[in-house]
Write a protein that holds these residues in place. Structure first.
Motif, short mmCIF file in Angstrom:
data_model
loop_
_atom_site.label_atom_id
_atom_site.label_comp_id
_atom_site.label_asym_id
_atom_site.label_seq_id
_atom_site.Cartn_x
_atom_site.Cartn_y
_atom_site.Cartn_z
N ARG A 77 29.17 -31.58 48.24
CA ARG A 77 29.83 -31.11 47.05
C ARG A 77 28.98 -32.13 45.82
O ARG A 77 29.14 -31.46 44.54
CB ARG A 77 31.37 -31.67 47.09
N ALA A 80 25.96 -30.33 45.00
CA ALA A 80 26.12 -28.93 44.39
C ALA A 80 26.74 -29.11 42.88
O ALA A 80 26.17 -28.45 42.03
CB ALA A 80 27.20 -28.09 45.07
N GLU A 81 27.43 -29.90 42.75
CA GLU A 81 28.31 -30.48 41.42
C GLU A 81 26.91 -30.59 40.22
O GLU A 81 27.00 -30.34 39.31
CB GLU A 81 29.12 -31.51 41.28
N SER A 84 22.38 -27.87 37.93
CA SER A 84 22.78 -27.20 36.65
C SER A 84 22.32 -25.86 36.40
O SER A 84 22.71 -25.31 35.68
CB SER A 84 22.01 -28.06 35.36
N LEU A 89 19.87 -25.81 42.28
CA LEU A 89 20.77 -25.72 43.21
C LEU A 89 19.83 -25.41 44.48
O LEU A 89 20.19 -25.79 45.77
CB LEU A 89 21.78 -24.46 43.24
N GLU A 194 29.89 -21.91 46.60
CA GLU A 194 30.84 -21.58 45.65
C GLU A 194 30.03 -21.95 44.12
O GLU A 194 30.27 -21.59 43.14
CB GLU A 194 31.86 -22.78 45.58
N LYS A 195 29.00 -23.25 44.22
CA LYS A 195 28.45 -23.29 43.16
C LYS A 195 27.47 -22.21 42.71
O LYS A 195 27.02 -21.96 41.61
CB LYS A 195 27.68 -24.51 43.29
N HIS A 196 26.76 -21.73 43.81
CA HIS A 196 25.97 -20.47 43.88
C HIS A 196 26.58 -19.31 43.07
O HIS A 196 26.05 -18.85 42.21
CB HIS A 196 25.43 -20.02 45.20
N ALA A 198 29.15 -19.47 41.17
CA ALA A 198 29.54 -19.90 39.74
C ALA A 198 28.34 -19.78 38.71
O ALA A 198 28.44 -19.28 37.54
CB ALA A 198 30.00 -21.41 39.51
N LEU A 199 27.29 -20.08 39.28
CA LEU A 199 25.79 -19.93 38.70
C LEU A 199 25.31 -18.59 38.21
O LEU A 199 24.77 -18.26 37.20
CB LEU A 199 24.81 -20.91 39.14
#
Length: 271
Positions: A77, A80-81, A84, A89, A194-196, A198-199
């Motif tokens: 987490r 990932a956070e 940017s 990532l 989830e970050k993938h 979002a980006l």
């Protein structure tokens, strides 16, 4: 010079002592412990206490400190956070060392297609061909996926975001023998996934197979939930069959075709 009789007498005395249990010579002369002086007894007691007492701090070896247990999900987490963009990532996921699959895989498989695409497909994990190529969905299942996408006017190679597709998997490393990803492995890579999403910021998500549904929706049973729109990170998401399942179960292609039509209608209806 010793006589034969004195030798035999000494041998008999030795045998007699052994039979009594005396099997070790301590000193040349017997020691009367009852005659020990008080100071000698005190010295012995002090030595015994010193042996039993903790080692003094000065000059002592440091007490081993137990290393804190690592929480792979929390580590994922945080990594990932901190990412940017998609490049950061990808680097963070490839550097993530808490998943044993990394040790046995040949390639890191991050994505394929166009990041600006309106449609993003999430699969399970790389297979043998994907592990060799370093890209998702390139084997027989990938070829079927390309034909399915072409049937609704989409192409992962298109430069037009309206017709392009972006593809990734829940796991970037191939599980041995293509086994299903374990719950702990899915949990580790969920923050990255989830970050993938979002980006990449797609308008529509397609979850192919049980693994992405379990990871992002907390639900399994693809034959029951396929074709039913859900929401993931504020985006519409449609569970559907994985192309590998369709290769094994051709009779399910009719339902997969209906799902493709839903995807096409959703994209066309969006402004």
């Amino acid at each position: 010079m010793e006589t034969r009789e004195s030798y035999e007498a000494a041998l008999a005395a030795l045998i007699w002592q052994i039979e009594l249990g005396a099997d070790e010579a301590i000193a040349d002369a017997p020691l009367d412990r009852y005659a020990l002086s008080a100071s000698a007894m005190a010295a012995q007691a002090k030595a015994a206490q010193a042996a039993a007492a903790p080692v003094p701090a000065k000059g002592a070896l440091p007490t081993p400190v137990r290393a804190p247990e690592i929480d792979p999900v929390a580590e994922a987490r945080a990594a990932a956070e901190a990412a940017s963009d998609l490049g950061a990532l990808s680097a963070a996921m490839e550097a993530f060392d808490h998943c044993e699959l990394k040790r046995g895989a040949r390639s890191f498989v991050f994505c394929d297609g166009v990041p600006a695409a309106r449609l993003m497909i999430v699969g399970e994990a790389p297979g043998r061909e994907e592990d060799r190529a370093g890209r998702p969905f390139v084997g027989r299942a990938g070829q079927l996926l390309d034909r399915m996408l072409a049937a609704i006017g989409l192409d992962r190679r298109s430069e037009d975001p309206a017709k392009a597709v972006y593809i990734c998997n829940v796991l970037p490393w191939r599980p041995p023998e293509n086994r299903k990803p374990e719950a702990a492995e899915r949990a580790m890579f969920k923050p990255f996934l989830e970050k993938h999403i979002a980006l990449a910021a797609p308008e529509v998500l397609v979850l192919m197979g049980n693994t992405p549904c379990e990871t992002l929706l907390g639900r399994a049973g693809i034959t029951r939930i396929r074709g039913q729109w859900a929401e993931v990170l504020g985006r519409p998401a449609l569970p559907t069959f994985h192309p590998a399942y369709l290769l094994r179960t051709p009779q399910a292609k009719r339902e997969a075709w209906l799902d493709l039509q839903q995807i096409r209608f959703r994209l066309e209806a969006a402004p």
